[in-house]
Design a protein around this motif. Structure first.
Motif, mmCIF file in Angstrom:
data_model
loop_
_atom_site.group_PDB
_atom_site.id
_atom_site.type_symbol
_atom_site.label_atom_id
_atom_site.label_comp_id
_atom_site.label_asym_id
_atom_site.label_seq_id
_atom_site.Cartn_x
_atom_site.Cartn_y
_atom_site.Cartn_z
ATOM 1 N N GLU A 1 1.733 -8.602 -2.642
ATOM 2 C CA GLU A 1 1.243 -9.618 -3.564
ATOM 3 C C GLU A 1 0.629 -8.939 -4.781
ATOM 4 O OE1 GLU A 1 -1.484 -11.638 -0.939
ATOM 5 O OE2 GLU A 1 -3.165 -10.352 -1.505
ATOM 6 N N ARG A 2 0.465 -9.725 -5.824
ATOM 7 C CA ARG A 2 -0.206 -9.212 -7.017
ATOM 8 C C ARG A 2 -1.655 -8.931 -6.681
ATOM 9 N NH1 ARG A 2 2.325 -9.470 -11.618
ATOM 10 N NH2 ARG A 2 4.266 -10.657 -11.710
ATOM 11 N N SER A 3 -2.249 -7.979 -7.390
ATOM 12 C CA SER A 3 -3.673 -7.704 -7.195
ATOM 13 C C SER A 3 -4.427 -8.157 -8.430
ATOM 14 C CB SER A 3 -3.877 -6.208 -6.979
ATOM 15 O OG SER A 3 -3.968 -5.560 -8.229
ATOM 16 N N MET B 1 0.006 -3.786 -7.451
ATOM 17 C CA MET B 1 0.320 -4.657 -6.315
ATOM 18 C C MET B 1 -0.454 -4.232 -5.081
ATOM 19 S SD MET B 1 4.155 -3.276 -5.269
ATOM 20 C CE MET B 1 4.508 -1.502 -5.437
ATOM 21 N N VAL B 2 -0.596 -5.186 -4.168
ATOM 22 C CA VAL B 2 -1.093 -4.879 -2.831
ATOM 23 C C VAL B 2 0.133 -4.918 -1.918
ATOM 24 C CG1 VAL B 2 -2.492 -5.715 -0.904
ATOM 25 C CG2 VAL B 2 -3.364 -5.879 -3.261
ATOM 26 N N ILE B 3 0.386 -3.829 -1.207
ATOM 27 C CA ILE B 3 1.507 -3.816 -0.267
ATOM 28 C C ILE B 3 0.946 -4.175 1.097
ATOM 29 C CG2 ILE B 3 3.479 -2.526 0.623
ATOM 30 C CD1 ILE B 3 3.251 -0.640 -1.728
ATOM 31 N N LYS B 4 1.354 -5.325 1.616
ATOM 32 C CA LYS B 4 0.819 -5.829 2.880
ATOM 33 C C LYS B 4 1.543 -5.168 4.066
ATOM 34 C CE LYS B 4 -0.624 -10.161 2.682
ATOM 35 N NZ LYS B 4 -0.665 -11.645 2.485
ATOM 36 N N PRO B 5 0.995 -5.305 5.266
ATOM 37 C CA PRO B 5 1.570 -4.540 6.387
ATOM 38 C C PRO B 5 3.088 -4.690 6.574
ATOM 39 C CG PRO B 5 -0.559 -5.378 7.031
ATOM 40 C CD PRO B 5 -0.274 -5.953 5.652
ATOM 41 N N TYR C 1 4.555 -2.594 3.912
ATOM 42 C CA TYR C 1 4.192 -1.182 4.009
ATOM 43 C C TYR C 1 4.900 -0.503 5.185
ATOM 44 C CZ TYR C 1 1.621 3.047 3.250
ATOM 45 O OH TYR C 1 1.308 4.368 2.984
ATOM 46 N N GLU D 1 7.016 2.829 5.230
ATOM 47 C CA GLU D 1 6.827 3.946 6.172
ATOM 48 C C GLU D 1 8.153 4.368 6.808
ATOM 49 O OE1 GLU D 1 2.426 3.739 8.109
ATOM 50 O OE2 GLU D 1 3.683 2.057 8.643
ATOM 51 N N LEU E 1 4.244 3.688 -5.493
ATOM 52 C CA LEU E 1 4.328 4.824 -4.573
ATOM 53 C C LEU E 1 5.704 5.455 -4.743
ATOM 54 C CD1 LEU E 1 2.694 3.306 -1.376
ATOM 55 C CD2 LEU E 1 1.624 4.489 -3.286
ATOM 56 N N GLU F 1 8.263 -7.799 18.397
ATOM 57 C CA GLU F 1 7.091 -8.648 18.181
ATOM 58 C C GLU F 1 7.172 -9.815 19.159
ATOM 59 O OE1 GLU F 1 4.652 -8.367 15.865
ATOM 60 O OE2 GLU F 1 5.441 -6.733 14.616
ATOM 61 N N ASN G 1 -1.008 -0.415 8.758
ATOM 62 C CA ASN G 1 -1.234 0.203 7.456
ATOM 63 C C ASN G 1 -0.835 -0.726 6.318
ATOM 64 O OD1 ASN G 1 -2.197 2.598 8.507
ATOM 65 N ND2 ASN G 1 -0.171 3.533 8.618
ATOM 66 N N ALA G 2 -1.515 -0.567 5.201
ATOM 67 C CA ALA G 2 -1.196 -1.309 3.986
ATOM 68 C C ALA G 2 -1.589 -0.425 2.818
ATOM 69 C CB ALA G 2 -1.960 -2.631 3.963
ATOM 70 N N TYR G 3 -1.367 -0.941 1.602
ATOM 71 C CA TYR G 3 -1.732 -0.148 0.431
ATOM 72 C C TYR G 3 -2.330 -1.026 -0.659
ATOM 73 C CZ TYR G 3 -1.820 3.353 -3.166
ATOM 74 O OH TYR G 3 -2.271 4.212 -4.127
ATOM 75 N N PHE G 4 -3.452 -0.571 -1.191
ATOM 76 C CA PHE G 4 -4.216 -1.328 -2.187
ATOM 77 C C PHE G 4 -4.325 -0.521 -3.485
ATOM 78 C CE2 PHE G 4 -5.255 -2.641 2.034
ATOM 79 C CZ PHE G 4 -5.306 -4.023 1.953
ATOM 80 N N PRO G 5 -4.666 -1.195 -4.605
ATOM 81 C CA PRO G 5 -4.649 -0.501 -5.895
ATOM 82 C C PRO G 5 -5.591 0.695 -5.991
ATOM 83 C CG PRO G 5 -4.669 -2.872 -6.244
ATOM 84 C CD PRO G 5 -4.902 -2.647 -4.775
ATOM 85 N N TRP H 1 -6.785 -13.499 2.445
ATOM 86 C CA TRP H 1 -5.990 -13.494 3.682
ATOM 87 C C TRP H 1 -6.652 -14.252 4.826
ATOM 88 C CZ3 TRP H 1 -4.433 -7.555 3.894
ATOM 89 C CH2 TRP H 1 -3.702 -7.249 2.733
#
Lengths: 506, 506
Positions: free
Chosen positions: A32-34, A40-44, A47, A51, A171, A343, B68-72, B137
Motif C-alpha cells: 500500500e501507499r505510505s 510504499m509499504v510492502i505487506k507480508p 514481501y 523473499e 528494494l 494456509e 516479514n514486511a517492509y516499511f519506508p 491495519w
C-alpha cells in the motif's frame, strides 16, 4: 459476492487499466501507499513473494561465483560527480541529506540542525561508492575478477509514482563486477542478462525479449546496456532487468587500476546489473485478471489454502482434524526447493473467504466439508483458469499430484502470457501502418493500442526521437537474436539492417 | 610468518585491546571503514556471516508466527514527534533529508535543490512509521495479534564509531507487534528475548545474561526493556539484543485502536525488539584471539578450507583431483541446516596461505600433499585451540566425523566464553571493594578491570547515576532469574531485595 457481482475487481482491465492495477494490489493485500511521498509499504503477502524471488535469484548469482556484500546508504556528492553522464542522469531525483540532527526551532518545532560539510545523497545506485571500494581491493590481475552483489534499498525521487512500478524508495539487487579484460566483462554482462531472463521466465512466468538498448536509452555512463523486456496485458512494455557493460568509464572515475600479468598498469573493465521490486509490478500486470492477482506457483507466498466447511461444533472438530492432517501431509512435499506452503483459513465469513484467496492469487484453493471428508475427497479450485470450475478429487490423488498441478499452473501462466505477446506483436513495415498501430483504437481508452512493433530502424537518434515525440513510443531493445535483414527505416526510409522492438512502455 | 612472529595480530589483546579489535577485523577481511563518515563496508566474508545469522534468526521468528514486511526508509519529523520520549531519544543523532535534487550552484558545483516542505529523517528505528500502518491495519480484536518483522538498514548519527559495534548506518531487524491484551504483549516481549538468547548462545556461542533494564537505561518511550548482556574478553559488557514492552504508549501516539470482543474501544498493546550487525562485533570480541577471528561453526561463512600442497605440475594435477573429490564428499554433508561449506585455496603464496585462514577464523584447515594422499589421510588444524597442533587423520574418518568436530568446536567456544565470564564475575558487597573492582589495575591499560559485579542496588536512580559518574559503570540489567535476597545498596547502603549486574559497557 459470487452471484451479485461478476468480478472481484472493479474497474476491470477493459474499463480502466491503471485503476484496475491499483485495485488489484489493494485487494491482494500485497502493498500500500505510505504517508511518505512516493514510498510504499510492502505487506507480508507481497514481501513473502519478494523473499522467494530473492532466494531463487541469490542462488543463481552465487552459482556464477558472485558474493554478497554491503556498502553505505549514503554517497558524497563529490563521488557522484566523478562520472559526468552518471551524475547528470541521477542529480534531478536524489534525496539529499544535509543535516545530522534535529533541534528546537521557534515555537518548539523541530528543525534540521548540525549541517554537514558535504551533503550526502541517498544512493540511487551504487557504482561510485562501490567503485571506491573496488579501487582499494584491486591492485593486481590476481585480484580479478571481483564479483559482488548487494541486496539493498535505493531512492530515486520520482514525481509520479505507482506501487511496485515506480516508487521513490524500492528494494533491489545491484551486481558490480571488475575484470582484467574487455572480453571477460562483456561476457559477464551477457551472463547476468541470461540469469535475469531465466529468473523472470522460469519463476515469474513472464516471457521476455532479450536485447540491447539504443544509445539514447542506455544507463548513464554505460558503454552498453542489455535488457529484458516483457509485454503487459495493456500491450505496453516493461523493462524487467538491465545489465550494463561499463567499459573503463567507471574504473577511470573511481581509479580502479591493476597490474597486468605483463606488469603494465591498466584500468579494470566493469559491469553492473540490477533488478528490483518492479518485477513484482510486471508479474501482476502479466498474470492478474479481473478477479485479482495470480501468483506463479514457483514464487507464490503460499501454494495451497485449505478451507474447512462446517456448521456444527462437532463438524468443526472433525473437519479441522482432517484438515490439519492434510496440511501436514502437503508440508512434507518439496516443490521448487521449498516445502509446499499451506494456509488454513477457518474464518467464519462465508463466501468472502474463498474470494479473499482468489484476489490474493494463491494457486490452489481446497474446500473440505463433512461430505468430502466422508468420501475422503477434496474440492479443488485452481487460480490459473475458470476458477469457479472447482473439481472433486480423491484426497490421496490430490496429495500425490499437487506438485504436478502446481507445475501445470506455472506452465499455463507462461504460455498464456506468451500468447498475449505473440498476438499483439507484429512486423510493421511502413510509416502509416506504424502510426496506426500505436494510435489508440478508442480515444476513451488510450491504453488500447497495437502492442509491440518489430520494425526497421536506420540507427539514427533523430528518427528515434521523432517517434518518441509523435507517439510516446520508444525502441525497447534491439533483440539479441535478431537476424540481419535488409529493410527501410520506419521513420525516414533509409536502409536498415535489422528490426528493433518499438513499444509504449512503463 | 610462523617462526619470526609469535602472533598474527599486532597489537595483541593484552597490549592494546581497542586497536587489536580493529586489526582483527582488518586481518579477517570482514569489513572496513568507508569514506562516508561512520559507515562501514561489509565485505563478503563478513556479509556471509550476517546472511547465516539472518537465516537462522528469521526461521526462529517465523516459527513464532512472525511475518516479514517492509516499511519506508524515511520518517516525517512530525511522526517522530508523536511520542515525546522517543523523539527526545533520537533527535540528536538523525540524518535529515531536506532536499530532493541536486542543482548547479556557483562555479558549477552541485548543491541541494528542491527543498522538501517537511524534512524527513532516515529511520533510526521504525516504531512511529510502522505504528502508522498498524493504525490502518487494526480495527477489531480479530486483527490481533499483528506480528511483523523488518530486516533493514537504520541510521543513527554517532560521533565515535567502531566497525560493527557502533556505526552510523547498520543492518538490523526490528520486530513490531500489536496485541489485544497487556498480558499477551508482555508474554511476546519475553518470548522474543528468549529467541535472542537462543540465537546468541546456540549459534554465536556467546553466553548471555537475560535481564531487565533500569528505568534510566530503557528504550525511549518503552514501559519495560528486556535485554541480553554478554561479557567481552576485556571484561566489558555488550548488549546483544533488546525486547521492549511499549504498553499503550506508541499505540496512543500512532492511534492504534481496536474494537474489543465486548464492543468497547481500546488502544492496542505493542512491543518492539531488535538485534543488529552489532552482534558480529560481540562475536569477534568474545572469541577472537591474538591470531585473529574465530568463527563459531554454526554461523561460519565457510567450515573447511582445503589447502593442497604440491611442488611439480604432476603433483598438482593429482592433488587437486583428490582435493576436488574430498570437497564434493564434504559438500554432500549437512551441518546445521546447510551443506558443509568448503573453500579450496590453491594459491601459491607459501605459509601466508594457512595464516590467512587462521585470521579469517575458519573452523577447519585441511592440508593435503602427495604424501597424505598416498596414505589416504589429511592433516587437520582446528581454530578453537592451539592451532599449530595439526593432526593427521584418515580421510574417511575426517569425512565421517566432520560434523561432530564442528559441533565440538562450537561447544568449546561457548564453554570457554562462559569460563571467562565466570572467572570475571563476582558478588561484591561493599562500596570500597566495588570501587576497587572497577578501578584498572594498571593505569596504562584502563581496560583491565574486574569485570561484572553482582551487587545490591536500592532501586534509586540517584545511586545509579553516582556510580555511572564515578566509575563509568552502569547497571547492565536486573537478571530475570535473580532470586530475592536481602542486602544493602552498594552505593547508599539502604535495603535492597536483589542483586543486579554492574559493568562497564560498549
Amino acid at each position: 459476492m459470487g452471484k451479485q457481482q461478476k468480478n472481484a475487481i472493479s474497474p476491470t482491465r477493459a474499463e480502466d487499466y491503471p485503476e484496475w492495477y491499483q485495485q488489484v494490489i489493494k485487494a491482494s493485500d500485497m502493498a500500500e501507499r505510505s504517508p511518505v511521498r512516493g514510498c510504499m509499504v510492502i505487506k507480508p503477502w507481497g514481501y513473502t513473494l519478494w523473499e522467494n524471488i530473492v532466494a531463487h535469484m541469490d542462488g543463481m548469482f552465487k552459482a556464477t561465483g558472485v558474493k554478497n556484500a554491503y556498502f553505505p546508504l549514503f554517497i558524497p556528492v563529490s563521488f557522484l560527480e566523478k562520472e559526468a553522464e552518471h551524475v547528470e542522469g541521477f542529480a534531478k531525483e536524489c534525496a539529499v541529506v544535509t543535516h545530522h540532527r534535529l533541534e528546537q526551532g521557534d515555537g518548539g518545532k523541530l528543525i534540521p540542525g548540525g549541517p554537514l560539510t558535504e551533503p550526502l545523497v541517498v544512493r540511487p545506485t551504487s557504482e561510485t561508492i562501490i567503485g571506491d571500494s573496488f579501487s582499494k581491493w584491486v591492485s593486481s590481475y590476481r585480484d580479478l575478477p571481483l564479483l559482488i552483489n548487494q541486496w539493498a534499498n535505493v531512492v530515486r525521487w520520482e514525481m509520479r509514482t505507482r506501487i511496485f512500478l515506480r516508487t521513490s524508495e524500492f528494494l533491489w539487487q545491484e551486481g558490480h563486477t571488475a575484470h582484467a579484460t574487455n572480453a571477460e566483462a562483456i561476457e559477464r554482462t551477457g551472463m547476468m542478462l541470461e540469469v535475469y531472463a531465466r529468473m523472470v521466465e522460469d519463476y515469474l512466468a513472464m516471457p521476455v525479449i532479450k536485447g540491447r538498448k539504443t544509445a539514447a536509452e542506455r544507463f548513464p555512463g554505460a558503454v552498453d546496456t542489455l535488457c529484458i523486456e516483457a509485454m503487459m496485458q495493456d500491450r505496453k512494455a516493461l523493462q524487467a532487468g538491465t545489465s550494463h557493460f561499463l567499459g573503463q568509464n567507471f574504473a577511470k572515475a573511481s581509479n580502479i587500476r591493476f597490474q597486468t600479468e605483463n606488469e603494465t598498469e591498466e584500468f579494470a573493465w566493469t559491469t553492473s546489473w540490477g533488478t528490483s521490486t518492479r518485477m513484482i509490478g510486471g508479474m501482476i500486470m502479466t498474470h492478474a485478471d479481473d478477479d485479482g492477482v495470480i501468483m506463479p506457483p514457483r514464487v507464490a507466498p503460499a501454494h495451497v489454502v485449505l478451507l474447512p466447511i462446517f456448521r456444527t461444533p462437532e463438524d468443526r472438530r472433525q473437519v479441522m482434524d482432517y484438515v490439519q492432517k492434510l496440511a501436514a501431509a502437503l508440508r512434507e512435499i518439496t516443490y521448487c526447493h521449498r516445502p509446499v506452503v499451506v494456509e488454513i483459513d477457518d474464518r467464519d465469513i462465508g463466501g468472502a473467504r474463498g474470494w479473499d484467496w482468489i484476489k490474493k492469487g494463491i494457486p490452489l484453493r481446497v474446500e473440505i466439508g463433512p461430505r468430502d471428508m466422508a468420501q475422503d475427497s477434496v474440492f479443488v479450485g485452481r487460480r490459473d483458469h475458470a476458477h469457479r470450475d472447482k473439481k472433486a478429487m480423491p484426497r490421496e490423488a490430490f496429495v500425490a499430484e499437487v506438485t504436478a498441478i502446481l507445475d501445470d499452473i506455472q506452465n499455463n501462466l507462461f504460455q498464456r502470457a506468451l500468447l498475449v505477446r505473440e498476438e499483439n506483436t507484429r512486423q510493421v513495415d511502413n510509416r502509416k501502418d506504424f502510426y496506426a498501430w500505436f494510435t489508440p483504437k478508442n480515444m476513451e481508452k488510450p491504453e488500447i493500442h497495437g502492442g509491440f512493433a518489430l520494425s526497421h530502424w536506420c540507427g539514427d537518434r533523430a528518427c528515434e526521437a521523432t517517434i518518441k515525440e509523435d507517439l510516446n513510443v520508444t525502441i525497447r531493445c534491439i533483440p539479441l537474436d535478431a537476424s540481419a535483414e535488409s529493410g527501410q527505416c520506419i521513420c525516414c526510409g533509409k536502409p536498415s539492417e535489422r528490426r528493433v522492438v518499438f513499444a509504449k512502455a512503463y
